[in-house]
Structure formats: C-alpha cells, structure tokens
Design an enzyme around this catalytic site. Structure first.
Site, PDB file in Angstrom:
ATOM      1  N   GLY A  97      21.439  16.070 -23.554  1.00  6.79           N
ATOM      2  CA  GLY A  97      21.184  15.903 -22.118  1.00  6.79           C
ATOM      3  C   GLY A  97      20.223  14.747 -21.866  1.00  6.79           C
ATOM      4  CG  HIS A  98      16.146  14.994 -23.126  1.00 12.91           C
ATOM      5  ND1 HIS A  98      16.092  16.100 -23.947  1.00 12.91           N
ATOM      6  CD2 HIS A  98      15.343  15.265 -22.073  1.00 12.91           C
ATOM      7  CE1 HIS A  98      15.276  16.988 -23.409  1.00 12.91           C
ATOM      8  NE2 HIS A  98      14.811  16.522 -22.281  1.00 12.91           N
TER       9      HIS A  98
END
Ligand code: PAF
Length: 257
Positions: free
Chosen positions: A40-41
């Site tokens: 996600g990051h």
C-alpha cells in the site's frame, strides 16, 4: 530511478536541503508514514515518483495518535526493510525525526476537528485524530511539498487531512490513492503481520461483508458469528466504514456504495 537516498535524522539539516531544492525549482511529492512499509505504501511512493521530480518519505511512529499503549508497543518497526522499499520506489529523501524534534512544544499545541473526527474511529479512539492532524500539519510544514499522498484505506483520516489542508490554507495538494488489497481482499495494513494464522484466514471476510451485506446490521451479524468483535460498521454518504477486532488485532476498511 534514484538508487540511493539521503537520510535525515536532524530536521534543521533537512530544512537546509529543502531550501536548496526550492532554489533549484524541483517539484516535491511527500509520503508520510509510520514505517512497516507494505504494498500500500509502495503504491503511494510510486504515484509520488510519477508525479514529482523528487519524493520525500517520512517514517515516524507518532505516539500522540495511539490511544492504546499496548497498540503502540506492538506497532511493528522494520526500518532496514523500509529503507530497502524506499530505494525500490525511487525515494530521494527519508526523514526519521525523533519525538523531541517533532514536538518541541511537548504537544501543548494541537489541532482538533470537531465534527467528523468524533465519529467512526474517533468515537472509539479518544484523541486519535488530534494526534494524527497535529503531526500531519507539522510534517506538511516540514516537507513543504507540492503534493502529499494518503491511502484511501484510512478514508476518515484522508477526509480530515484534506479538510485541514483547506481550512489552514496549506499549499500542498492532498492526493488520495486507492486501497491496495491482498489477493483475498484483505486491505494491506502494517498491523496485518500481527494476525495469528487462524485470524489471518478469517480476516478477508471483513471486506466481503462490508462489500456484500445489504445492511450494516447484516454485516455485523455475519462477522459476529465468525468470531469478529465489532467496533463499528456504519454507512455515511456513499461509503460504508468498518472497524473490527480479530485475533487481538484491530482492522479498519471502507468501501464505496
Ligand atoms: O496513516 C499513517 O500512517 C499515519 O496516521 C500518518 C498519516 C503517517 C500520521 O502519523
């Protein structure tokens, strides 16, 4: 792609660097995180690299946003791995500040929003969004970025940050990035690595129930039967928000309706 990045543990050195970047006229993308970086990051960092000349990543586990000391203690810290991911994603600068640097005021000054922040997670985690908004304002002022990237997984946080940026005339565009999910639908989260195996097996039911149950009451019923404990499941505007606990881990997620 940049294959190395510069680390700043001292914010005064960073601000000197920041002035040099401004003088050189480069555009800056900023991704604030608490580390334990996952896919996600990585999607926030990639988006930033695409849209800006340089990307700044901050890694700071912000104690003022943890209402629960145990959650803070258990929060995963994986700095070596995080720096590898930063390299892969083409990050140019990594900020690793200390509490003393971020809070020279000892957290006497804080940002409080008085409406949305009291609902959903705010109703279950007293002071959480004061801590989030205060640290994000400090970080946005330190980064002075053209754009800052936030994941839709924390949709309430995203809305509050965007509202704050508007309310305080912050000269940084707040960019929303879609949630990244595991193949089985579980939203990527730094806390997922704390899930015991059996709870990890059940966890995707949370997203399924949010997505498919006709009402919030039915979603709660399905999940309770499967052994989840429910913090809340609520429909607000055209979105369904949820927070549950399974295997001692708190998960949040949301879907458009
Ligand atoms: O979403 C997070 O990781 C944190 O809430 C943030 C925005 C980095 C502030 O500490």
């Amino acid at each position: 792609m940049v294959t190395h990045h510069e680390l700043f543990t001292d914010l005064n050195s960073w601000l000197r660097q920041r002035r040099a970047l401004r003088a050189a006229g480069v555009s800056i993308g900023f991704v604030p995180t608490m580390g334990a970086l996952h896919a996600g990051h990585l999607s926030l960092l990639k988006r930033s690299s695409e849209e800006n000349d340089v990307t700044v990543l901050s890694i700071y586990i912000n104690p003022t946003q943890f209402d629960n000391k145990d959650d803070l203690k258990k929060y995963p810290a994986t700095i070596e791995h995080d720096l590898e991911i930063a390299k892969e994603a083409g990050v140019s600068f990594v900020l690793l500040p200390t509490f003393e640097q971020i809070y020279p005021d000892g957290y006497r000054y804080k940002i409080t929003e008085t409406d949305l922040s009291e609902k959903l997670c705010g109703a279950h985690r007293p002071g959480h969004f004061d801590g989030v908004l205060t640290v994000v304002l400090k970080l946005l002022n330190l980064a002075q970025a053209n754009r800052a990237y936030f994941g839709e997984k924390d949709f309430q946080q995203l809305r509050l940050v965007a509202g704050m940026a508007e309310a305080f005339f912050i000269d940084t565009e707040i960019v929303a990035v879609p949630t990244v999910r595991e193949i089985d639908g579980l939203a990527m989260s730094s806390r997922n690595i704390n899930l015991p195996v059996d709870a990890r097996g059940l966890a995707p039911l949370f997203y399924q129930a949010l997505k498919t149950a006709p009402t919030t009451a039915e979603a709660e019923e399905i999940l309770t039967l499967e052994g989840f404990s429910i913090d809340y499941i609520e429909d607000i505007d055209n979105r369904r928000y949820g927070a549950v606990k399974i295997g001692g881990v708190r998960l949040i997620d949301n879907v458009e309706r």
